[in-house]
Design an enzyme around this catalytic site. Structure first.
Site, PDB file in Angstrom:
ATOM      1  N   LYS A   1      73.414   5.899  17.018  1.00  0.00           N
ATOM      2  CA  LYS A   1      73.122   4.466  17.152  1.00  0.00           C
ATOM      3  C   LYS A   1      71.943   4.125  16.250  1.00  0.00           C
ATOM      4  CE  LYS A   1      74.669   4.252  21.927  1.00  0.00           C
ATOM      5  NZ  LYS A   1      74.228   4.407  23.318  1.00  0.00           N
TER       6      LYS A   1
ATOM      7  N   LYS B   1      82.841   2.829  31.520  1.00  0.00           N
ATOM      8  CA  LYS B   1      81.612   3.397  32.060  1.00  0.00           C
ATOM      9  C   LYS B   1      81.911   4.006  33.425  1.00  0.00           C
ATOM     10  CE  LYS B   1      78.533   2.152  28.887  1.00  0.00           C
ATOM     11  NZ  LYS B   1      77.729   3.155  28.154  1.00  0.00           N
TER      12      LYS B   1
ATOM     13  N   ASP C   1      82.426   7.143  29.542  1.00  0.00           N
ATOM     14  CA  ASP C   1      81.010   7.405  29.279  1.00  0.00           C
ATOM     15  C   ASP C   1      80.281   7.464  30.616  1.00  0.00           C
ATOM     16  OD1 ASP C   1      78.415   7.572  28.423  1.00  0.00           O
ATOM     17  OD2 ASP C   1      78.446   5.739  27.217  1.00  0.00           O
TER      18      ASP C   1
ATOM     19  N   GLU D   1      81.846  10.884  26.997  1.00  0.00           N
ATOM     20  CA  GLU D   1      80.505  10.783  26.426  1.00  0.00           C
ATOM     21  C   GLU D   1      79.468  11.161  27.474  1.00  0.00           C
ATOM     22  OE1 GLU D   1      78.346   7.135  24.535  1.00  0.00           O
ATOM     23  OE2 GLU D   1      80.495   6.885  24.276  1.00  0.00           O
TER      24      GLU D   1
ATOM     25  N   ASP E   1      75.501  11.668  23.525  1.00  0.00           N
ATOM     26  CA  ASP E   1      74.841  10.401  23.173  1.00  0.00           C
ATOM     27  C   ASP E   1      73.348  10.544  23.478  1.00  0.00           C
ATOM     28  OD1 ASP E   1      73.867   7.845  22.899  1.00  0.00           O
ATOM     29  OD2 ASP E   1      75.347   6.862  24.141  1.00  0.00           O
TER      30      ASP E   1
HETATM   31 MG    MG Z   1      76.957   6.305  25.597  1.00  0.00          MG
END
Ligand code: MG
Length: 337
Positions: free
Chosen positions: A251, A154, A178, A204, A229
């Site tokens: 997701k 992240k 991401d 991402e 995303d």
């Molecule tokens: Mg993501």
């Protein structure tokens, strides 16, 4: 069919920070659908970013309760009907979807991957996610995660380059990053170009979900593939984003469950996009549901259950990073002893 829902709190092993905030508890809900002595289980992991809380999930399930009918095999009709009862609320719908697939698998005595015609040996490898922390601590976390061949890091901070530098120092794992929409397009171009020499597999969601012009500009000016995303929530988003990214992250909690995820996979392929499947903070119940469809995807980030210390279920296992699908009927989950 009779449906019930109850809240469950999942406790993060360490507080989980991404570019827009930090989380130490995930307030999810587990649903069960009972039919003729069989029970199908589903889970909702509501995210306020997508307009849901555990309270809205429980309210949705109460509204859905009288409408399920008595044929669990009528998955299309049942789930279409939920769309007419209430818009959005994708994680509430995903929990019902999952419970129906679990129930139908149990009634037929087959695991969900088999119900869908998928080869379990083609299941994906999952990444293991490192939440935002100091570069030193993230390097420590990377060392602790040495059993996972893929790390998802992240970013979206002032320290992004120092973070990846510190992790690369101690790890030769595949690295994905991401930003969770944490950069401006200009910052993204600068940072991604600086990160590229560290051998980054993809980035991402570099920038704001609605900024498609920004995504386009970034993609034209960096040597690393871009995955959408937050910019790609449902199947309708795919034609809109297809020209601007290399792939999408699906997701179950964003799109409404297995049935919609399958549609998204096929629509993404028709647009020549790469497909990733990701998760929220979820127990082994919802993670197993997503794992069953990984034979259809290129990348998986299904580690929500690995980041909590009170997982009530067991199901899919992760062996050297590879998702190993349970072969008992339905989702193949059971309560942890
Ligand atoms: Mg993501």
């Amino acid at each position: 069919m009779h449906i019930d829902a109850k809240p469950i709190d999942l406790r993060l092993t360490t507080p989980f920070r991404i570019s827009r905030g930090v989380q130490s508890i995930a307030s999810n809900a587990v649903v069960q659908i009972n039919f003729n002595g069989h029970t199908g289980y589903g889970e909702a992991a509501p995210d306020e970013f997508y307009g849901e809380t555990v309270e809205t999930v429980l309210a949705c399930i109460t509204q859905f309760a009288g409408t399920l009918g008595d044929d669990p095999f009528a998955i299309e009709d049942i789930l279409n009907n939920l769309e007419h009862i209430i818009r959005l609320n994708p994680s509430a719908k995903a929990s019902v979807d999952m419970a129906l697939y679990d129930l139908v698998g149990k009634l037929l005595g087959v695991p969900v991957y088999k119900l869908l015609g998928l080869n379990p040996t083609h299941s994906a490898y999952t990444s293991f996610t490192l939440g935002i922390d100091s570069p030193t601590n993230m390097a420590k976390k990377a060392l602790m995660a040495r059993d996972y061949p893929i790390l998802k890091v992240k970013v979206g901070t002032k320290n992004d380059i120092a973070i990846i530098d510190a992790i690369r120092e101690v790890s030769s794992a595949t690295i994905r990053v991401d930003a969770n929409a944490g950069w401006t397009p200009k910052e993204a171009i600068k940072t991604i170009n600086a990160l590229a020499p560290y051998n980054i597999e993809f980035v991402e969601q570099p920038t704001s979900p609605r900024d498609l012009a920004g995504l386009k500009l970034i993609r034209e000016n960096v040597p690393v593939p871009i995955i959408a995303d937050e910019s790609c929530v449902t199947v309708e988003d795919i034609p809109r984003v297809a020209k601007y990214v290399d792939g999408i992250n699906i997701k179950l909690m964003k799109c409404g469950g297995i049935r919609h995820a399958l549609k998204m996979i096929h629509v993404a392929r028709a647009h020549h996009l790469q497909v990733m499947i990701g998760c929220m903070i979820e127990s082994s119940l919802a993670i197993s549901a997503a794992a069953h469809i990984t034979p259809l995807v290129d990348y998986a980030d299904l580690d929500g259950h690995l980041l909590i210390d009170n997982d009530p279920y067991e199901g899919v296992s992760v062996v050297n990073g590879k998702l190993t699908l349970p072969d008992s009927p339905g989702l193949g989950i059971k309560a942890r002893a």
